[in-house]
Enzyme design. Sequence first.
Site, PDB file in Angstrom:
ATOM      1  CB  CYS A 163     -65.108  74.221 -54.723  1.00  0.00           C
ATOM      2  SG  CYS A 163     -63.413  74.813 -54.811  1.00  0.00           S
ATOM      3  CD  GLU A 213     -58.489  69.442 -53.115  1.00  0.00           C
ATOM      4  OE1 GLU A 213     -59.249  70.089 -52.363  1.00  0.00           O
ATOM      5  OE2 GLU A 213     -57.260  69.398 -52.974  1.00  0.00           O
ATOM      6  CD  GLU A 233     -70.822  73.074 -53.732  1.00  0.00           C
ATOM      7  OE1 GLU A 233     -71.021  71.890 -54.036  1.00  0.00           O
ATOM      8  OE2 GLU A 233     -69.701  73.596 -53.748  1.00  0.00           O
ATOM      9  CE  LYS A 247     -65.015  63.015 -66.935  1.00  0.00           C
ATOM     10  NZ  LYS A 247     -65.724  64.098 -67.658  1.00  0.00           N
TER      11      LYS A 247
END
Length: 506
Positions: free
Chosen positions: A319, A285, A417, A211
């Site tokens: 990331c 991850e 983040e 997906k």
Amino acid sequence: MTTATRGTGQQGGQQGGPQAVLTPLSFSGEGSWAYDPAPERVRPTIRGRYGLFIGGEFVDPAGGKWFASVNPATDETICEVGEAGEADVDRAVKAARDALPGWRAMPAKERGKLLYRVARRLQERARELAVLETMDGGKPIRESRDVDIPLAAAHFFYHAGWADKLRFAFAGRTPEPVGVCGQIIPWNFPLLMAAWKVAPALACGNTVVLKPAETTPLTALVLGEICREVGIPAGVVNIVTGAGATGAAIVNHPGIDKIAFTGSTDVGKLIARSVAGTKKKLTLELGGKSPNIIFEDASIDQAIEGIIQGIYFNQGHVCCAGSRLFVQESVLPEVVAKLEHRLTSLRVGDPLDKNTDVGAINSKAQLATIEKYLDAGRGEGARLHEVNGSALPERGNWCRPCFFTGVQPSHRIAREEIFGPVLAVMSFRTPDEAITRANNTPYGLAAGVWTDKGSKIFEIASRLKAGVVWLNTYNKFDPASPFGGFKESGFGREGGMHGLRAYVRV
Ligand code: NAP
Ligand code: MG
């Protein structure tokens, strides 16, 4: 043109220490630095609608629901894409299950040949894929052309080579495929993340239901098309588009043997809870708040380019972005001045222009998140350096690259983040302090170290709690090198021999 002065050990820059003197540049207006537009002229053929890729065919979603994939640089709808519900996910899992025995039984050498063909077809269709990636996600064409698509092809080449050599990766044991793999990926490197997931799974004899993210489904659908073109048997690769609910339907489907997820730590935790107590294998991850550490003995000009590569690359939608910059106090004024100077030269704008350095923010929601953090940083007393003056297009989602100084470790901009072109700059005095502060985060995905001293490099790299440590460079990737996190950045590795481990039972 640049005459920078080194500091003298005082907190310079924002605190009134010795300031470096640099001639300001302007790339935004008239004058010698204004470039003519250099638009990429290739336009891929895009159908009005893309169904779900299940059992080797593009099929309409059972619920009859479609959603728009939008170009974040223009706000225009590119095309419509099917929204997969539970019934569609079930159909895709069944197709993957049915294809499994044949795919497992195929001689490994033949599986390898098919993966080589995918890699070559990605290269042949590279230009079209690069334009599509840029239109759908907003990243500069230079990056999709030079980074995303070549690395995606490299990932298939690399794993094609493993297909018939797996017994050497697991010496003395017999690796068996895990089965049907559910794979869920984010929007920051759409085709590359699809390659990271699909290539090792297929090399190890698994079948997949993938997906892509809601905002960037198009290149994954072309990957489905390519799998069919090169003769990968129907059902081995299935691609279901949709949003979070489609992802959850994959995670919760009892016919799935393994979940591989790349995305935010919050969704990763949700998935870990859903999978707990089932037979499903899991790799995650997740997010990061990676430190980039500059020592006074580093080549500062080189480090500045590393900082640019570390955080402003791909609008900071990375990331492992080096989003916390730690600078040794004696060179802080020089680094801040040179960083400001370099930021004025970055071009923000049309991602399809070959001169663009910083493209569009992927979605309105992500832009709102970034703006929330800019407000939080200002509100907590940090100083925002907004020196880039690029003229922004009228439509689309834009954020000029910027950075904060005067940042405290407790500030939200230093802990959370942001996933945008926003850097938090802090200083340190000793190597021990740098390591302690760099490790003071719930994340542990990556880190950068800049120094001329080899001994310092090895000492510091071994004490940083991060999956990847880049030395005198940043954001460099290779399919042979495993990638993955410590702590809340996830578990499991992707790439290299280590990455195969997630897709076999031994
Ligand atoms: P996200 O919201 O976690 O989404 C990632 C994927 O999961 C998307 O396909 C998303 O679908 C889907 N999803 C959302 N809710 C779900 C649920 N409840 N169950 C199953 N799937 C669900 O992350 P994002 O905002 O797209 O991506 C940014 C994040 O990814 C950042 O935190 C970044 O650090 C991380 N990231 C990590 C790596 C790495 O290798 N460690 C690489 C790239 C990105 P929709 O988007 O379609 O809603
Ligand atoms: Mg899009």
